[in-house]
Design a protein around this motif. Structure first.
Motif, PDB file in Angstrom:
ATOM      1  N   MET A   1      52.049  23.265  50.674  1.00 10.59           N
ATOM      2  CA  MET A   1      53.155  22.392  50.280  1.00 10.59           C
ATOM      3  C   MET A   1      53.872  21.889  51.539  1.00 10.59           C
ATOM      4  N   PRO A   2      53.942  20.569  51.737  1.00 12.10           N
ATOM      5  CA  PRO A   2      54.623  20.042  52.932  1.00 12.10           C
ATOM      6  C   PRO A   2      56.097  20.414  52.955  1.00 12.10           C
ATOM      7  N   THR A   3      56.623  20.620  54.152  1.00  4.86           N
ATOM      8  CA  THR A   3      58.035  20.906  54.340  1.00  4.86           C
ATOM      9  C   THR A   3      58.671  19.754  55.104  1.00  4.86           C
ATOM     10  N   ALA A   4      59.993  19.870  55.339  1.00  2.00           N
ATOM     11  CA  ALA A   4      60.710  18.814  56.059  1.00  2.00           C
ATOM     12  C   ALA A   4      60.175  18.639  57.473  1.00  2.00           C
ATOM     13  N   GLN A   5      59.548  19.671  58.022  1.00  2.00           N
ATOM     14  CA  GLN A   5      59.034  19.595  59.390  1.00  2.00           C
ATOM     15  C   GLN A   5      57.518  19.387  59.443  1.00  2.00           C
ATOM     16  N   SER A   6      56.894  19.120  58.291  1.00  2.00           N
ATOM     17  CA  SER A   6      55.462  18.833  58.273  1.00  2.00           C
ATOM     18  C   SER A   6      55.203  17.475  58.926  1.00  2.00           C
ATOM     19  N   PRO A   7      54.038  17.269  59.524  1.00  2.00           N
ATOM     20  CA  PRO A   7      53.709  15.952  60.086  1.00  2.00           C
ATOM     21  C   PRO A   7      53.840  14.865  59.018  1.00  2.00           C
ATOM     22  N   HIS A   8      54.532  13.797  59.359  1.00  2.00           N
ATOM     23  CA  HIS A   8      54.807  12.723  58.394  1.00  2.00           C
ATOM     24  C   HIS A   8      54.585  11.390  59.100  1.00  2.00           C
ATOM     25  N   LEU A   9      53.623  10.632  58.622  1.00  2.00           N
ATOM     26  CA  LEU A   9      53.326   9.312  59.164  1.00  2.00           C
ATOM     27  C   LEU A   9      53.913   8.264  58.227  1.00  2.00           C
ATOM     28  N   VAL A  10      54.854   7.465  58.744  1.00  2.00           N
ATOM     29  CA  VAL A  10      55.492   6.401  57.973  1.00  2.00           C
ATOM     30  C   VAL A  10      54.984   5.074  58.515  1.00  2.00           C
ATOM     31  N   VAL A  11      54.338   4.278  57.670  1.00  2.00           N
ATOM     32  CA  VAL A  11      53.687   3.043  58.111  1.00  2.00           C
ATOM     33  C   VAL A  11      54.443   1.821  57.574  1.00  2.00           C
ATOM     34  N   PRO A  12      55.305   1.186  58.398  1.00  2.00           N
ATOM     35  CA  PRO A  12      55.979  -0.038  57.976  1.00  2.00           C
ATOM     36  C   PRO A  12      54.996  -1.204  57.873  1.00  2.00           C
ATOM     37  N   PHE A  13      55.230  -2.093  56.916  1.00  2.00           N
ATOM     38  CA  PHE A  13      54.411  -3.291  56.731  1.00  2.00           C
ATOM     39  C   PHE A  13      52.935  -2.947  56.552  1.00  2.00           C
ATOM     40  N   ALA A  14      52.676  -1.836  55.844  1.00  2.00           N
ATOM     41  CA  ALA A  14      51.299  -1.484  55.502  1.00  2.00           C
ATOM     42  C   ALA A  14      50.695  -2.542  54.594  1.00  2.00           C
ATOM     43  N   ALA A  15      51.539  -3.280  53.902  1.00  2.00           N
ATOM     44  CA  ALA A  15      51.126  -4.417  53.084  1.00  2.00           C
ATOM     45  C   ALA A  15      52.217  -5.464  53.160  1.00  2.00           C
ATOM     46  N   CYS A  16      51.829  -6.727  52.964  1.00  2.00           N
ATOM     47  CA  CYS A  16      52.790  -7.827  53.024  1.00  2.00           C
ATOM     48  C   CYS A  16      52.600  -8.734  51.813  1.00  2.00           C
TER      49      CYS A  16
ATOM     50  N   SER B   1      65.239  -7.382  49.067  1.00  2.00           N
ATOM     51  CA  SER B   1      66.239  -6.326  49.256  1.00  2.00           C
ATOM     52  C   SER B   1      66.636  -6.281  50.724  1.00  2.00           C
ATOM     53  N   LEU B   2      67.874  -5.881  50.999  1.00  2.00           N
ATOM     54  CA  LEU B   2      68.378  -5.861  52.371  1.00  2.00           C
ATOM     55  C   LEU B   2      67.753  -4.732  53.194  1.00  2.00           C
ATOM     56  N   SER B   3      67.534  -3.597  52.555  1.00  2.00           N
ATOM     57  CA  SER B   3      66.909  -2.454  53.229  1.00  2.00           C
ATOM     58  C   SER B   3      65.410  -2.485  52.967  1.00  2.00           C
ATOM     59  N   THR B   4      64.620  -2.332  54.005  1.00  2.00           N
ATOM     60  CA  THR B   4      63.171  -2.342  53.844  1.00  2.00           C
ATOM     61  C   THR B   4      62.692  -1.031  53.224  1.00  2.00           C
TER      62      THR B   4
ATOM     63  N   ASP C   1      64.362  -5.988  60.467  1.00  2.00           N
ATOM     64  CA  ASP C   1      62.976  -6.120  60.027  1.00  2.00           C
ATOM     65  C   ASP C   1      62.833  -7.087  58.855  1.00  2.00           C
ATOM     66  N   ARG C   2      63.915  -7.358  58.161  1.00  2.00           N
ATOM     67  CA  ARG C   2      63.878  -8.350  57.093  1.00  2.00           C
ATOM     68  C   ARG C   2      63.972  -9.772  57.632  1.00  2.00           C
ATOM     69  N   VAL C   3      64.630  -9.937  58.763  1.00  2.00           N
ATOM     70  CA  VAL C   3      65.049 -11.272  59.195  1.00  2.00           C
ATOM     71  C   VAL C   3      64.166 -11.859  60.290  1.00  2.00           C
ATOM     72  N   LEU C   4      63.520 -11.027  61.086  1.00  2.00           N
ATOM     73  CA  LEU C   4      62.768 -11.531  62.231  1.00  2.00           C
ATOM     74  C   LEU C   4      61.767 -12.606  61.817  1.00  2.00           C
ATOM     75  N   GLY C   5      61.854 -13.741  62.486  1.00  2.00           N
ATOM     76  CA  GLY C   5      60.952 -14.845  62.211  1.00  2.00           C
ATOM     77  C   GLY C   5      61.276 -15.619  60.951  1.00  2.00           C
ATOM     78  N   ARG C   6      62.461 -15.367  60.367  1.00  2.00           N
ATOM     79  CA  ARG C   6      62.812 -16.000  59.104  1.00  2.00           C
ATOM     80  C   ARG C   6      64.132 -16.756  59.201  1.00  2.00           C
ATOM     81  N   ASN C   7      64.408 -17.538  58.181  1.00  2.00           N
ATOM     82  CA  ASN C   7      65.657 -18.289  58.068  1.00  2.00           C
ATOM     83  C   ASN C   7      66.815 -17.305  57.919  1.00  2.00           C
ATOM     84  N   VAL C   8      67.782 -17.359  58.829  1.00  2.00           N
ATOM     85  CA  VAL C   8      68.873 -16.387  58.804  1.00  2.00           C
ATOM     86  C   VAL C   8      69.810 -16.593  57.611  1.00  2.00           C
ATOM     87  N   ASP C   9      69.890 -17.812  57.074  1.00  2.00           N
ATOM     88  CA  ASP C   9      70.843 -18.105  56.002  1.00  2.00           C
ATOM     89  C   ASP C   9      70.649 -17.193  54.796  1.00  2.00           C
ATOM     90  N   THR C  10      69.396 -16.843  54.513  1.00  2.00           N
ATOM     91  CA  THR C  10      69.097 -16.004  53.356  1.00  2.00           C
ATOM     92  C   THR C  10      69.707 -14.620  53.482  1.00  2.00           C
TER      93      THR C  10
END
Length: 321
Positions: free
Chosen positions: A1-16, A55-58, A168-177
């Motif tokens: 059973m994984p614990t809070a200190q188990s190896p954890h790989l978090v992959v941002p933008f794994a899909a778009c 959403s504002l938070s990724t 991470d939401r805004v880079l390369g995008r229209n800031v007005d949104t």
């Protein structure tokens, strides 16, 4: 059973979102993500974080911010700046934000936020800009603190309940949104306009122009909120690769596909080796809407045989993000 200190790989933008992403993934040679497929065979789905592409938070921030607040965080109110401030200014119940000096590329109809890292700001340049901008922020009850060339900490009650969009939401995008609404934060919109006028004529930007460097012509607010519980102990076993994100920001889908191949042969291969050695590990695949967290599973013999006979293709998993 994984614990809070188990190896954890978090992959941002794994899909778009978008057809270009899907075509790039389908163009990969068959069996390209073999390590991801093998890793998932020994795992079970433990958590799902569902959201929207606007959403504002990724999704990856929602995963990383899990447990940071006493209750479920409001979208755009994961207090990343307050967490950093707790380490440099001591624990407190004040509200904080990140202020990122940046360049808005001005088009005919809207402004696009370019990657702040591309500015290559030095510490001296950043401190010079902070000193020039500080008096204007103080009139709104905000105190700026230097943290790094590309990012400052801002202390002010205004940020306690102000949702803001992740960079991470805004880079390369229209800031007005993604800007805070004029009705919810009129003083910040006014401050944004004042800083654009100040920076337009600032001597530092004249010097940068001579060196053919992009001017700093605005700032971005993110990571707002206050800690409503003691800051959690940092985990040293979380890995967050950024290659997929960087390719996605520039719509370079060939580079994105290559980044997936590198990830499969690198961090994912390492996680698979740890799992095969009997270690419990976690994997969070994060898209633009959803995140799914998998963890090592002690499967029954029948379940293990079933997964070997009919494994779920990695792309099928990614399309759910």
């Amino acid at each position: 059973m994984p614990t809070a200190q188990s190896p954890h790989l978090v992959v941002p933008f794994a899909a778009c979102t978008g057809e270009a992403w899907l075509q790039a993934m389908k163009a990969l040679p068959a069996g390209s993500l073999k390590n991801l497929g093998k890793l998932l065979q020994g795992m079970k789905l433990a958590e799902t974080s569902a959201g929207e592409a606007l959403s504002l938070s990724t999704p990856h921030e929602r995963v990383l911010g899990n447990g940071l607040t006493a209750t479920n965080p409001v979208d755009g109110l994961i207090p990343w700046a307050a967490l950093e401030a707790a380490g440099t200014h001591g624990p407190n119940n004040k509200a904080w934000a990140f202020i990122t000096p940046c360049h808005w590329a001005m088009g005919r109809e809207h402004a696009t936020l370019t990657d702040p890292a591309a500015l290559g700001l030095t510490a001296d340049e950043s401190r010079t800009l902070l000193a020039a901008m500080q008096p204007y922020f103080e009139t709104e009850g905000i105190t700026l603190h230097y943290a790094a060339p590309e990012r400052w900490l801002a202390e002010g009650e205004l940020f306690r309940q102000l949702p803001t969009a992740s960079l991470d939401r805004v880079l390369g995008r229209n800031v007005d949104t993604w800007l805070p609404g004029a009705k919810t934060a009129p003083s910040l919109r006014r401050l944004q306009n004042e800083m654009q006028m100040l920076l337009y004529t600032h001597a530092l930007n004249d010097e940068r122009g001579i060196k053919r460097q992009l001017p700093v012509n605005s700032f971005w607010i993110s990571g707002t909120g206050a800690l409503d519980k003691p800051a959690p102990a940092p985990s040293h076993n979380i890995t967050v690769p950024r290659n997929l994100a960087q390719a996605a920001f520039t719509d370079d889908w060939d580079a994105y596909a290559q980044a997936w191949l590198q990830l499969d042969s690198g961090d994912i291969s390492k996680l698979l080796a740890q799992q095969n050695a009997g270690e419990s590990v976690r994997l969070s695949l994060c898209g633009e809407r959803n995140a799914q967290t998998f963890e090592t599973s002690a499967q029954s013999f029948f379940s293990r045989i079933s997964s070997l006979l009919s494994p779920q293709p990695p792309l099928t998993v990614l399309e759910q993000l």
